[in-house]
Design an enzyme around this catalytic site. Sequence first.
Site, PDB file in Angstrom:
ATOM      1  N   ASP A  80       0.856  -1.190   0.000  1.00 35.03           N
ATOM      2  CA  ASP A  80       0.000   0.000   0.000  1.00 35.03           C
ATOM      3  C   ASP A  80       0.893   1.241   0.000  1.00 35.03           C
ATOM      4  O   ASP A  80       1.722   1.398   0.894  1.00 35.03           O
ATOM      5  CB  ASP A  80      -0.913  -0.008   1.225  1.00 35.03           C
ATOM      6  N   ASP A  84       4.764   0.818  -7.801  1.00 33.34           N
ATOM      7  CA  ASP A  84       4.489   1.674  -8.963  1.00 33.34           C
ATOM      8  C   ASP A  84       4.350   3.133  -8.513  1.00 33.34           C
ATOM      9  O   ASP A  84       3.812   3.953  -9.243  1.00 33.34           O
ATOM     10  CB  ASP A  84       3.235   1.211  -9.723  1.00 33.34           C
ATOM     11  N   LYS A  86      -1.648  -8.227  -9.696  1.00 30.08           N
ATOM     12  CA  LYS A  86      -2.917  -7.538  -9.990  1.00 30.08           C
ATOM     13  C   LYS A  86      -2.752  -6.011  -9.839  1.00 30.08           C
ATOM     14  O   LYS A  86      -3.166  -5.240 -10.705  1.00 30.08           O
ATOM     15  CB  LYS A  86      -3.979  -8.047  -9.007  1.00 30.08           C
ATOM     16  N   PHE A  87      -2.124  -5.586  -8.737  1.00 27.80           N
ATOM     17  CA  PHE A  87      -1.967  -4.146  -8.513  1.00 27.80           C
ATOM     18  C   PHE A  87      -1.007  -3.518  -9.509  1.00 27.80           C
ATOM     19  O   PHE A  87      -1.176  -2.365  -9.907  1.00 27.80           O
ATOM     20  CB  PHE A  87      -1.520  -3.861  -7.066  1.00 27.80           C
ATOM     21  N   GLU A  88      -0.021  -4.290  -9.922  1.00 31.74           N
ATOM     22  CA  GLU A  88       0.915  -3.788 -10.918  1.00 31.74           C
ATOM     23  C   GLU A  88       0.167  -3.516 -12.229  1.00 31.74           C
ATOM     24  O   GLU A  88       0.342  -2.466 -12.857  1.00 31.74           O
ATOM     25  CB  GLU A  88       1.992  -4.850 -11.143  1.00 31.74           C
TER      26      GLU A  88
HETATM   27  C1  LIG Z   1      -1.712  -2.731  -2.747  1.00 27.11           C
HETATM   28  S1  LIG Z   1      -2.066  -4.351  -2.235  1.00 27.11           S
HETATM   29  C2  LIG Z   1      -0.999  -5.330  -3.271  1.00 27.11           C
HETATM   30  C3  LIG Z   1      -1.412  -6.773  -3.345  1.00 27.11           C
HETATM   31  C4  LIG Z   1      -0.523  -7.660  -4.228  1.00 27.11           C
HETATM   32  N1  LIG Z   1       0.816  -7.775  -3.712  1.00 27.11           N
HETATM   33  C5  LIG Z   1      -0.510  -7.175  -5.644  1.00 27.11           C
HETATM   34  O1  LIG Z   1       0.538  -6.633  -6.068  1.00 27.11           O
HETATM   35  O2  LIG Z   1      -1.512  -7.339  -6.341  1.00 27.11           O
HETATM   36  C6  LIG Z   1      -1.249  -4.450  -0.668  1.00 27.11           C
HETATM   37  C7  LIG Z   1      -1.735  -5.619   0.177  1.00 27.11           C
HETATM   38  O3  LIG Z   1      -0.968  -5.680   1.367  1.00 27.11           O
HETATM   39  C8  LIG Z   1      -1.819  -6.058   2.446  1.00 27.11           C
HETATM   40  N2  LIG Z   1      -1.162  -5.599   3.685  1.00 27.11           N
HETATM   41  C9  LIG Z   1      -0.830  -4.321   3.996  1.00 27.11           C
HETATM   42  N3  LIG Z   1      -0.203  -4.266   5.179  1.00 27.11           N
HETATM   43  C10 LIG Z   1      -0.143  -5.559   5.631  1.00 27.11           C
HETATM   44  C11 LIG Z   1       0.382  -6.139   6.823  1.00 27.11           C
HETATM   45  N4  LIG Z   1       0.981  -5.407   7.754  1.00 27.11           N
HETATM   46  N5  LIG Z   1       0.271  -7.472   6.964  1.00 27.11           N
HETATM   47  C12 LIG Z   1      -0.337  -8.232   6.014  1.00 27.11           C
HETATM   48  N6  LIG Z   1      -0.852  -7.733   4.871  1.00 27.11           N
HETATM   49  C13 LIG Z   1      -0.749  -6.406   4.685  1.00 27.11           C
HETATM   50  C14 LIG Z   1      -3.140  -5.387   2.129  1.00 27.11           C
HETATM   51  O4  LIG Z   1      -4.235  -6.033   2.749  1.00 27.11           O
HETATM   52  C15 LIG Z   1      -3.191  -5.489   0.603  1.00 27.11           C
HETATM   53  O5  LIG Z   1      -3.886  -6.642   0.176  1.00 27.11           O
END
Ligand SMILES: C[S@@+](CC[C@H](N)C(=O)[O-])C[C@H]1O[C@@H](n2cnc3c(N)ncnc32)[C@H](O)[C@@H]1O
Length: 236
Positions: free
Chosen positions: A142, A178, A216-218
């Site tokens: 995130d 990104d 997916k996010f990329e």
């Molecule tokens: C922006 S998304 C990216 C997901 C995936 N890696 C992708 O690139 O499609 C970030 C993910 O990190 C998870 N996340 C954020 N902080 C976390 C933490 N401290 N422990 C576990 N998951 C976490 C969020 O729930 C979210 O699904």
Amino acid sequence: MQSELVRSHKLTNETPKKIRSFIRRQGRITQGQQLALEQHWEKYCLPPDQPLVAQTVFGRNAPMTLEIGFGNGDCLAQMAAANPEKNYLGIEVHRPGVGHLIKQLEAQRLTNVRIYCHDAVEVLEHCIADGSLNGIHLFFPDPWPKKKHHKRRIVQPDFVNLMVNKLQTGGYFHAATDWEHYAENMLTVLSACPRLTNQSPDKFYCERPDYRPFTKFEQRGLKLGHGVWDLIFCKR
Ligand SMILES: C[S@@+](CC[C@H](N)C(=O)[O-])C[C@H]1O[C@@H](n2cnc3c(N)ncnc32)[C@H](O)[C@@H]1O
């Protein structure tokens, strides 16, 4: 003002709230994801308050790679399928994503993945032994783009130290983002860690290695015209 805050904490005996890198949102869960969680939780998900014994959990000792924040888990499942000789751990707080990954593990009969549905910081602190990981992946964390939220970004000096403790010597940390500002910030924090060496030939960013699938996010970022920055550092 600050001393007032400290005093009021002392008076009420409250501990200050932890700053976390996520906000727990329930989100939409499909029937299939819910069913996968109900039927197979015990098979794949590990307790976040007990030290992990890899030999017992996987039934073998093998190089172990961790993905933090796997989202829907597509990338983790692809890597686990491509490398059956390795063990994989995934950590994600979003339950629908965990359900999505479990569905894929079942469909592909993958036996080399286990999951924590919990905060990655706490899992690292309580479950993962020092020197036990050969790699840690953090793909598109995130970005928390607003300045007032930068403190929520997971890559901070304390987090980097914690991760490095968990890596074996020669093990690697691979992040991708990104968001240019977050990439620059990660580069600064990681380069400042004396126990890490940047694997980029020019000490900046790396090309996306073939082993990292597009996430997916990329793909969402690419559609919006974002660039992508990969950072790979090894533990000395
Ligand atoms: C922006 S998304 C990216 C997901 C995936 N890696 C992708 O690139 O499609 C970030 C993910 O990190 C998870 N996340 C954020 N902080 C976390 C933490 N401290 N422990 C576990 N998951 C976490 C969020 O729930 C979210 O699904």
